[in-house]
Design an enzyme around this catalytic site. Structure first.
Site, PDB file in Angstrom:
ATOM      1  N   CYS A 243      -2.453   3.463 -14.524  1.00 34.50           N
ATOM      2  CA  CYS A 243      -3.661   2.568 -13.927  1.00 34.50           C
ATOM      3  C   CYS A 243      -4.768   3.750 -13.015  1.00 34.50           C
ATOM      4  O   CYS A 243      -4.116   4.666 -12.500  1.00 34.50           O
ATOM      5  CB  CYS A 243      -3.130   1.420 -12.976  1.00 34.50           C
TER       6      CYS A 243
ATOM      7  N   CYS B 216      -0.948   0.921  -0.144  1.00 32.10           N
ATOM      8  CA  CYS B 216      -0.750   0.528  -1.491  1.00 32.10           C
ATOM      9  C   CYS B 216      -1.493   1.581  -2.380  1.00 32.10           C
ATOM     10  O   CYS B 216      -2.632   2.014  -2.091  1.00 32.10           O
ATOM     11  CB  CYS B 216      -1.449  -0.813  -1.876  1.00 32.10           C
TER      12      CYS B 216
ATOM     13  N   CYS C 268       5.432   6.993 -12.586  1.00 24.93           N
ATOM     14  CA  CYS C 268       5.308   5.881 -13.329  1.00 24.93           C
ATOM     15  C   CYS C 268       4.677   6.365 -14.577  1.00 24.93           C
ATOM     16  O   CYS C 268       4.024   7.350 -14.917  1.00 24.93           O
ATOM     17  CB  CYS C 268       4.281   5.032 -12.540  1.00 24.93           C
TER      18      CYS C 268
ATOM     19  N   GLU D 293       9.258   7.451  -1.811  1.00 21.04           N
ATOM     20  CA  GLU D 293       8.619   6.954  -0.687  1.00 21.04           C
ATOM     21  C   GLU D 293       9.145   5.560  -0.434  1.00 21.04           C
ATOM     22  O   GLU D 293       8.965   4.653  -1.573  1.00 21.04           O
ATOM     23  CB  GLU D 293       7.316   7.356  -0.681  1.00 21.04           C
TER      24      GLU D 293
ATOM     25  N   CYS E  47       8.865  -2.027   1.498  1.00 23.73           N
ATOM     26  CA  CYS E  47       7.969  -1.787   0.294  1.00 23.73           C
ATOM     27  C   CYS E  47       9.030  -0.571  -0.573  1.00 23.73           C
ATOM     28  O   CYS E  47       9.075   0.524  -0.120  1.00 23.73           O
ATOM     29  CB  CYS E  47       6.677  -1.196   0.332  1.00 23.73           C
TER      30      CYS E  47
ATOM     31  N   CYS F  22      -4.720   4.258  -9.391  1.00 30.17           N
ATOM     32  CA  CYS F  22      -3.227   4.190  -8.326  1.00 30.17           C
ATOM     33  C   CYS F  22      -2.879   5.917  -8.392  1.00 30.17           C
ATOM     34  O   CYS F  22      -3.004   6.500  -9.275  1.00 30.17           O
ATOM     35  CB  CYS F  22      -2.302   3.521  -9.276  1.00 30.17           C
TER      36      CYS F  22
HETATM   37  N1  SAH Z   1       3.866  -1.045 -10.594  1.00 30.26           N
HETATM   38  C1  SAH Z   1       3.814  -2.058 -10.117  1.00 30.26           C
HETATM   39  C2  SAH Z   1       4.170  -2.112  -8.411  1.00 30.26           C
HETATM   40  C3  SAH Z   1       3.589  -0.874  -7.607  1.00 30.26           C
HETATM   41  S1  SAH Z   1       2.108  -0.957  -7.218  1.00 30.26           S
HETATM   42  C4  SAH Z   1       2.458  -3.011 -10.236  1.00 30.26           C
HETATM   43  O1  SAH Z   1       1.620  -2.145 -10.635  1.00 30.26           O
HETATM   44  O2  SAH Z   1       2.147  -3.917  -9.945  1.00 30.26           O
HETATM   45  C5  SAH Z   1       1.723  -2.220  -5.965  1.00 30.26           C
HETATM   46  C6  SAH Z   1       0.385  -2.801  -5.930  1.00 30.26           C
HETATM   47  O3  SAH Z   1      -0.661  -1.728  -5.246  1.00 30.26           O
HETATM   48  C7  SAH Z   1      -0.060  -3.114  -7.423  1.00 30.26           C
HETATM   49  O4  SAH Z   1      -0.901  -4.258  -7.238  1.00 30.26           O
HETATM   50  C8  SAH Z   1      -1.125  -2.009  -7.569  1.00 30.26           C
HETATM   51  O5  SAH Z   1      -2.029  -2.259  -8.523  1.00 30.26           O
HETATM   52  C9  SAH Z   1      -1.902  -1.467  -6.295  1.00 30.26           C
HETATM   53  N2  SAH Z   1      -2.531  -0.269  -6.044  1.00 30.26           N
HETATM   54  C10 SAH Z   1      -2.191   1.028  -6.624  1.00 30.26           C
HETATM   55  N3  SAH Z   1      -3.019   1.785  -6.308  1.00 30.26           N
HETATM   56  C11 SAH Z   1      -3.849   1.121  -5.299  1.00 30.26           C
HETATM   57  C12 SAH Z   1      -4.874   1.697  -4.381  1.00 30.26           C
HETATM   58  N4  SAH Z   1      -5.213   2.772  -4.373  1.00 30.26           N
HETATM   59  N5  SAH Z   1      -5.364   0.900  -3.499  1.00 30.26           N
HETATM   60  C13 SAH Z   1      -5.111  -0.491  -3.378  1.00 30.26           C
HETATM   61  N6  SAH Z   1      -4.050  -0.970  -4.226  1.00 30.26           N
HETATM   62  C14 SAH Z   1      -3.363  -0.295  -4.996  1.00 30.26           C
HETATM   63 FE1  SF4 Z   2       2.427   2.243 -12.198  1.00 25.89          FE
HETATM   64 FE2  SF4 Z   2       0.596   2.411 -10.127  1.00 25.89          FE
HETATM   65 FE3  SF4 Z   2      -0.012   1.111 -12.342  1.00 25.89          FE
HETATM   66 FE4  SF4 Z   2       1.692   0.166 -10.695  1.00 25.89          FE
HETATM   67  S1  SF4 Z   2      -0.477   0.396 -10.333  1.00 25.89           S
HETATM   68  S2  SF4 Z   2       2.029   0.134 -12.977  1.00 25.89           S
HETATM   69  S3  SF4 Z   2       2.586   2.130 -10.121  1.00 25.89           S
HETATM   70  S4  SF4 Z   2       0.374   3.288 -12.460  1.00 25.89           S
END
Ligand code: SAH
Ligand code: SF4
Length: 392
Positions: A139, A368, A135, A115, A128, A142
């Site tokens: 996390c 995000c 991934c 996406e 974006c 996420c």
């Molecule tokens: N993998 C990289 C970049 C992608 S995520 C990283 O983790 O930095 C982009 C941002 O969105 C990151 O700061 C991530 O922590 C945040 N993010 C992920 N899931 C989210 C959610 N459900 N609500 C708000 N922010 C989120």
């Molecule tokens: Fe991967 Fe999501 Fe963690 Fe970013 S926030 S490193 S996309 S699992």
């Protein structure tokens, strides 16, 4: 007993290598392009000039057809068309949110889908971009993290996302027209699916193309790479890309960060902060953006805010507070607006900008952390996710 005929295979009848299709010129560095042109018959003496011309057609004018490259001889164009293609990912669907955010689902080789989200803002806009299908990191807040890594994107697939967005925005300049300084696609953030620093070379090559003065021409100050904290690669990012850096910080103690951003178990807060301290100087960039997702009752107390301020002391920083975007089965709740404001206020009073990120494109799951291709949704249950997050 009759001897069974040995099973042999005449290796000579099996082609060593499958016949290769035409080579995609998108995503190559200039050096690489020069190499493949020479290997395919372009005289060495002309190669550099040809690269310059082809490069400009592809990245400055957005041309996909060799026949449109009118400053090349007809015969040479035909030769190129035989051996090469100019290929970008295919847009499968496009959704437009009520707030103007556009989400593209694009298909890449192997039938995978990623996406890409375009977020417009007062005549400018941010794209974006995704760097991986899924991934490897997990996390717990996420959505992408619940999808297993399928593969890294190639440089072509990364810069290709920018190219298809420019197609859709109808933003390729027309040769000879007055230069338009306003750009609908003015910024790139590597904040889509995947951890960009686990796909370093491809991300670097793609961003170099985005920054190239004879192409898409985005300043390195308009490109932000977000990492969860792959410490050894942060230094390399400063050296070899030099873009802005954002870091998914999200917690102020190792205990909590271990659960939210499990890579913290490998490189903890202290090691991460050490790397961040040297980033601005080495990359000659400005502030580091600390991303901080606001999770109700998990990381959003006044004490957390005060600890955060202490931790980042001395680092030129901006703290981007991200209200948690919920997704089906997510084990967290978004902090209340009042809580987020109180948290922001403590940081602001300590002298840091503390913008609260307005969720965009929520109605189309483009916000995000909500990105995940529909075809590859994980089957993880809510309980499984909670267990992984150490919540039960
Ligand atoms: N993998 C990289 C970049 C992608 S995520 C990283 O983790 O930095 C982009 C941002 O969105 C990151 O700061 C991530 O922590 C945040 N993010 C992920 N899931 C989210 C959610 N459900 N609500 C708000 N922010 C989120
Ligand atoms: Fe991967 Fe999501 Fe963690 Fe970013 S926030 S490193 S996309 S699992």
């Amino acid at each position: 007993m009759t001897a069974t005929a040995p099973i042999t295979q005449d290796v000579h009848t099996i082609p060593r290598k499958m016949p290769e299709g035409p080579v995609n010129l998108v995503g190559m560095t200039r050096d690489k392009m020069r190499e493949v042109l020479i290997a395919n018959g372009t005289p060495e003496k002309q190669a550099k000039m040809r690269v310059g011309q082809i490069w400009q057609w592809i990245y400055q004018w957005g041309v996909r057809d060799f026949d449109a490259m009118t400053n090349l001889a007809k015969a040479y164009r035909a030769e190129l068309a035989e051996k090469f293609v100019i290929e970008v990912p295919e847009v499968v669907t496009k959704q437009v949110s009520s707030d103007g955010t556009r989400k593209y689902l694009v298909r890449i080789a192997g039938g995978h889908e990623v996406e890409v989200v375009y977020i417009p803002e007062d005549g400018r806009g941010t794209l974006c971009v995704s760097s991986q299908v899924g991934c490897t990191l997990t996390c717990s807040f996420c959505h992408t993290g619940t999808q297993k890594l399928v593969r890294n994107l190639t440089a072509a697939e990364i810069i290709g996302q920018v190219m298809v967005a420019r197609d859709d925005l109808d933003e390729w300049p027309v040769p000879g027209a007055v230069k338009d300084e306003t750009r609908l696609l003015s910024n790139i953030v590597l904040m889509g699916m995947g951890e960009p620093l686990y796909n370093f070379e491809n991300v670097r090559d793609a961003m170099k193309i985005a920054m190239d003065a004879e192409g898409i021409q985005l300043s390195r100050r308009r490109i932000t790479l977000s990492t969860s904290g792959v410490v050894p690669e942060i230094w390399r990012t400063a050296q070899e890309i030099g873009c802005q850096l954002a870091v998914s910080f999200h917690a102020t103690t190792d205990d909590v960060r271990d659960k939210l951003v499990p890579i913290n178990k490998r490189w903890n807060i202290e090691e991460l902060l050490d790397a961040l301290r040297s980033y601005p100087k080495v990359s000659n960039s400005e502030r580091i953006t600390f991303e901080y997702v606001m999770l109700h009752g998990v990381n959003d107390s006044d004490e957390d805010a005060r600890r955060l301020v202490k931790l980042i002391d001395g680092i030129p920083a901006k703290i981007n507070l991200i209200p948690f975007n919920e997704w089906p089965g997510a084990p967290y709740k978004r902090s209340s607006n009042n809580r987020i404001r109180a948290f922001a206020d403590i940081i602001y009073k300590a002298g840091y900008a503390s913008p609260i990120r307005t969720p965009r494109g929520e109605d189309i799951m483009a916000a995000c952390g909500q990105l995940k291709s529909a075809t590859e949704r994980a089957r993880k249950s809510r309980r499984q996710i909670e267990a992984d997050a150490g919540l039960n």
